[in-house]
Scaffold this active site. Sequence first.
Site, PDB file in Angstrom:
ATOM      1  NE  ARG A   1      -3.472   2.242   2.707  1.00  0.00           N
ATOM      2  CZ  ARG A   1      -4.466   2.332   3.837  1.00  0.00           C
ATOM      3  NH1 ARG A   1      -4.760   1.413   4.594  1.00  0.00           N
ATOM      4  NH2 ARG A   1      -5.110   3.767   3.804  1.00  0.00           N
TER       5      ARG A   1
ATOM      6  NE  ARG B   1       6.497  10.360   3.169  1.00  0.00           N
ATOM      7  CZ  ARG B   1       5.084  10.854   3.278  1.00  0.00           C
ATOM      8  NH1 ARG B   1       4.333   9.685   3.022  1.00  0.00           N
ATOM      9  NH2 ARG B   1       4.794  11.729   3.670  1.00  0.00           N
TER      10      ARG B   1
ATOM     11  CG  ASP C   1       1.106   6.318   2.424  1.00  0.00           C
ATOM     12  OD1 ASP C   1       0.256   5.316   2.918  1.00  0.00           O
ATOM     13  OD2 ASP C   1       2.095   6.364   3.191  1.00  0.00           O
TER      14      ASP C   1
END
Length: 256
Positions: free
Chosen positions: A52, A199, A54
């Site tokens: 998944r 991140r 973002d």
Amino acid sequence: MNTKRYFIALSYNGTSFHGWQIQPNGITVQACLNKALSTYFRQEVATLGCGRTDAGVHATQFYAHADLHEISDQQIAAAVPGINALLPYTIAVNTIFTVAPNAHARFDATARAYQYHLHFHKDPFKIDRSWLYKGQLDVDRMNEAAAVLLDYIDFSCFSKSNTQTFTNNCKISHAKFECIGDGLVFTIKADRFLRNMVRAIVGTLIMVGKGEIDTNDVVKIIESKNRSKAGQSVPACGLYLVAVEYPYVKDDSITV
């Protein structure tokens, strides 16, 4: 009715999408792919992705699986150009191939690799594809701290809170910055990743590069298992999913 399971290998520029997974109020890669496949094959097609990503995150290699019925091998072989004609320019299907009926794009993946791109001087051709960082960084110190990641498995400190994962354990096998042109590329490979993990790691290592913290502080952050102790998440524009590995899929497009 008999069906066959297929893997769909694709890539996409995530700038204009609200991530991979279907959302109630936003255009997503999965929604566009499902629509194109359903239109081309004239049957309802629901894909399941290998992960998944973002909003704003890109993928140079992504896999999804889907079950299709009444499709010949010849039709599958000729399908890629037709499906791509139905997709926006920011999504490309690269190959479609049959797999075992129980093959799973998400759960069968044994490793994934991400890259994070940043550059130091304004470049109009890198907008939304790399993070413009205005400052100087000590890359050697950042790589010294990145090496610490390979010694741990619990990365709760780099995970979004309130996720539905059963464990925050991941085994990282590679984590390193490289100087490429007018910027840096951070490559990280692991058996699995937590939401927002890459991140947050890059944001923490940037703090090391700026001299705000050192390698020992990174160790303390990891061992704290506390997200508030780690650095801020860097912008999504620089993040790419670049490789997904399966025991039954051979792809030499990137090796880490």
